[in-house]
Design a protein around this motif. Structure first.
Motif, PDB file in Angstrom:
ATOM      1  N   GLY A  75     -17.481  -5.952   9.432  1.00 54.55           N
ATOM      2  CA  GLY A  75     -16.998  -6.786  10.526  1.00 54.55           C
ATOM      3  C   GLY A  75     -15.536  -6.589  10.883  1.00 54.55           C
ATOM      4  O   GLY A  75     -15.105  -6.984  11.952  1.00 54.55           O
ATOM      5  N   LEU A  76     -14.765  -5.988   9.993  1.00 50.90           N
ATOM      6  CA  LEU A  76     -13.345  -5.774  10.257  1.00 50.90           C
ATOM      7  C   LEU A  76     -13.115  -4.328  10.661  1.00 50.90           C
ATOM      8  O   LEU A  76     -13.715  -3.417  10.096  1.00 50.90           O
ATOM      9  N   THR A  77     -12.259  -4.120  11.628  1.00 54.47           N
ATOM     10  CA  THR A  77     -11.962  -2.788  12.138  1.00 54.47           C
ATOM     11  C   THR A  77     -10.758  -2.208  11.407  1.00 54.47           C
ATOM     12  O   THR A  77      -9.742  -2.891  11.236  1.00 54.47           O
ATOM     13  N   GLN A 112      -9.098 -11.194  18.320  1.00 53.39           N
ATOM     14  CA  GLN A 112      -9.262 -12.376  17.479  1.00 53.39           C
ATOM     15  C   GLN A 112      -9.668 -11.933  16.089  1.00 53.39           C
ATOM     16  O   GLN A 112     -10.252 -10.860  15.908  1.00 53.39           O
ATOM     17  N   ALA A 113      -9.362 -12.773  15.111  1.00 58.35           N
ATOM     18  CA  ALA A 113      -9.669 -12.424  13.724  1.00 58.35           C
ATOM     19  C   ALA A 113      -9.733 -13.694  12.890  1.00 58.35           C
ATOM     20  O   ALA A 113      -9.159 -14.714  13.245  1.00 58.35           O
ATOM     21  N   ASP A 114     -10.431 -13.579  11.778  1.00 62.37           N
ATOM     22  CA  ASP A 114     -10.368 -14.635  10.773  1.00 62.37           C
ATOM     23  C   ASP A 114      -9.958 -14.071   9.420  1.00 62.37           C
ATOM     24  O   ASP A 114      -9.772 -14.811   8.468  1.00 62.37           O
ATOM     25  N   ALA A 115      -9.790 -12.731   9.360  1.00 62.40           N
ATOM     26  CA  ALA A 115      -9.459 -12.117   8.079  1.00 62.40           C
ATOM     27  C   ALA A 115      -8.841 -10.742   8.276  1.00 62.40           C
ATOM     28  O   ALA A 115      -8.979 -10.125   9.334  1.00 62.40           O
ATOM     29  N   CYS A 116      -8.171 -10.312   7.234  1.00 65.43           N
ATOM     30  CA  CYS A 116      -7.735  -8.924   7.162  1.00 65.43           C
ATOM     31  C   CYS A 116      -7.750  -8.514   5.696  1.00 65.43           C
ATOM     32  O   CYS A 116      -7.740  -9.360   4.802  1.00 65.43           O
ATOM     33  N   PHE A 117      -7.845  -7.226   5.460  1.00 70.12           N
ATOM     34  CA  PHE A 117      -7.630  -6.713   4.119  1.00 70.12           C
ATOM     35  C   PHE A 117      -6.880  -5.407   4.231  1.00 70.12           C
ATOM     36  O   PHE A 117      -6.906  -4.736   5.259  1.00 70.12           O
ATOM     37  N   THR A 118      -6.147  -5.107   3.184  1.00 74.86           N
ATOM     38  CA  THR A 118      -5.326  -3.903   3.168  1.00 74.86           C
ATOM     39  C   THR A 118      -5.472  -3.195   1.836  1.00 74.86           C
ATOM     40  O   THR A 118      -5.786  -3.817   0.813  1.00 74.86           O
ATOM     41  N   LEU A 119      -5.247  -1.911   1.866  1.00 76.77           N
ATOM     42  CA  LEU A 119      -5.153  -1.104   0.648  1.00 76.77           C
ATOM     43  C   LEU A 119      -3.963  -0.177   0.794  1.00 76.77           C
ATOM     44  O   LEU A 119      -3.795   0.477   1.826  1.00 76.77           O
ATOM     45  N   ILE A 120      -3.152  -0.131  -0.228  1.00 78.23           N
ATOM     46  CA  ILE A 120      -1.969   0.719  -0.233  1.00 78.23           C
ATOM     47  C   ILE A 120      -2.306   2.036  -0.930  1.00 78.23           C
ATOM     48  O   ILE A 120      -2.956   2.042  -1.978  1.00 78.23           O
ATOM     49  N   ASP A 121      -1.877   3.142  -0.314  1.00 81.23           N
ATOM     50  CA  ASP A 121      -2.073   4.490  -0.864  1.00 81.23           C
ATOM     51  C   ASP A 121      -3.535   4.767  -1.204  1.00 81.23           C
ATOM     52  O   ASP A 121      -3.863   5.365  -2.219  1.00 81.23           O
ATOM     53  N   ARG A 178       5.330   4.774   1.603  1.00 79.93           N
ATOM     54  CA  ARG A 178       3.947   4.519   1.217  1.00 79.93           C
ATOM     55  C   ARG A 178       3.105   4.383   2.483  1.00 79.93           C
ATOM     56  O   ARG A 178       3.643   4.254   3.571  1.00 79.93           O
ATOM     57  N   LYS A 179       1.793   4.354   2.308  1.00 80.70           N
ATOM     58  CA  LYS A 179       0.876   4.141   3.431  1.00 80.70           C
ATOM     59  C   LYS A 179      -0.024   2.965   3.118  1.00 80.70           C
ATOM     60  O   LYS A 179      -0.487   2.807   1.993  1.00 80.70           O
ATOM     61  N   ILE A 180      -0.258   2.162   4.152  1.00 81.74           N
ATOM     62  CA  ILE A 180      -1.131   1.010   4.011  1.00 81.74           C
ATOM     63  C   ILE A 180      -2.219   1.069   5.078  1.00 81.74           C
ATOM     64  O   ILE A 180      -1.935   1.251   6.258  1.00 81.74           O
ATOM     65  N   HIS A 181      -3.475   0.994   4.628  1.00 80.47           N
ATOM     66  CA  HIS A 181      -4.620   0.905   5.531  1.00 80.47           C
ATOM     67  C   HIS A 181      -4.805  -0.570   5.876  1.00 80.47           C
ATOM     68  O   HIS A 181      -4.783  -1.423   4.980  1.00 80.47           O
ATOM     69  N   VAL A 182      -5.015  -0.864   7.158  1.00 77.41           N
ATOM     70  CA  VAL A 182      -5.160  -2.256   7.595  1.00 77.41           C
ATOM     71  C   VAL A 182      -6.474  -2.432   8.352  1.00 77.41           C
ATOM     72  O   VAL A 182      -6.700  -1.784   9.381  1.00 77.41           O
ATOM     73  N   TRP A 183      -7.319  -3.307   7.823  1.00 75.85           N
ATOM     74  CA  TRP A 183      -8.563  -3.696   8.459  1.00 75.85           C
ATOM     75  C   TRP A 183      -8.396  -5.132   8.924  1.00 75.85           C
ATOM     76  O   TRP A 183      -7.886  -5.976   8.180  1.00 75.85           O
ATOM     77  N   ILE A 184      -8.854  -5.435  10.131  1.00 78.73           N
ATOM     78  CA  ILE A 184      -8.676  -6.785  10.669  1.00 78.73           C
ATOM     79  C   ILE A 184      -9.813  -7.106  11.631  1.00 78.73           C
ATOM     80  O   ILE A 184     -10.343  -6.218  12.295  1.00 78.73           O
ATOM     81  N   GLY A 185     -10.204  -8.374  11.694  1.00 83.15           N
ATOM     82  CA  GLY A 185     -11.266  -8.781  12.607  1.00 83.15           C
ATOM     83  C   GLY A 185     -11.944 -10.052  12.143  1.00 83.15           C
ATOM     84  O   GLY A 185     -11.361 -10.876  11.461  1.00 83.15           O
ATOM     85  N   VAL A 218      -8.987 -16.974  14.980  1.00 77.11           N
ATOM     86  CA  VAL A 218      -7.725 -17.269  15.679  1.00 77.11           C
ATOM     87  C   VAL A 218      -7.284 -16.015  16.432  1.00 77.11           C
ATOM     88  O   VAL A 218      -7.847 -14.934  16.249  1.00 77.11           O
ATOM     89  N   ASP A 219      -6.262 -16.160  17.256  1.00 81.40           N
ATOM     90  CA  ASP A 219      -5.685 -14.988  17.903  1.00 81.40           C
ATOM     91  C   ASP A 219      -5.191 -14.032  16.823  1.00 81.40           C
ATOM     92  O   ASP A 219      -4.631 -14.460  15.802  1.00 81.40           O
ATOM     93  N   VAL A 220      -5.371 -12.749  17.034  1.00 78.43           N
ATOM     94  CA  VAL A 220      -5.083 -11.748  16.018  1.00 78.43           C
ATOM     95  C   VAL A 220      -3.643 -11.808  15.514  1.00 78.43           C
ATOM     96  O   VAL A 220      -3.374 -11.515  14.350  1.00 78.43           O
TER      97      VAL A 220
END
Length: 126
Positions: free
Chosen positions: A115-117, A93-102, A9-16, A63-65
């Motif tokens: 705000g998240l990359t 550094q980051a305070d959040a992340c979100f992901t989406l699979i496929d 599977r593939k997961i997109h990762v946004w963080i920041g 916090v530190d990423v």
């Protein structure tokens, strides 16, 4: 494609660091209320996305990423690549992340989304 009998599977990762308030964050993803006009839909060219494949993590403070990347689903399968991608895109550094699979929306690695990359799209088996 499978890996040891498991589907790749593939997961997109946004963080920041999130922009705005908690309400702003929830409105950005409000596909139920805003439909295709939700911020995330506009940013990715989608008219809808499936929350069954969405996850988010909030650290509560910046916090530190590394403290946030460990919360990414399946990250134990690509943690070195995820860490390198964060470094490559200047996310320290980051305070959040979100992901989406496929996810099949129009995304661009390195682009900021509320705000998240988007640091990368990673393969994993499940």
């Amino acid at each position: 494609m499978t890996k040891a009998g498991r589907r790749i599977r593939k997961i997109h990762v946004w963080i920041g660091v999130r922009e705005g308030t908690d309400d702003d964050w929830f409105r950005y993803f409000d596909v139920e209320g805003a439909g295709a006009a939700c911020g995330f839909c506009r940013d990715t060219g989608m008219t809808w996305f499936d929350f069954d494949f969405f996850s988010a993590y909030f650290a509560g403070e910046v916090v530190d990423v590394e403290h946030v990347t460990g919360e990414v689903a399946y990250s134990e399968q690509f943690d070195a690549a995820l860490g390198a991608a964060c470094e490559e895109h200047g996310v320290r550094q980051a305070d959040a992340c979100f992901t989406l699979i496929d996810f099949d929306g129009a995304t661009h690695v390195g682009r900021r989304y509320h705000g998240l990359t988007l640091v990368g799209v990673f393969e994993f088996s499940a």
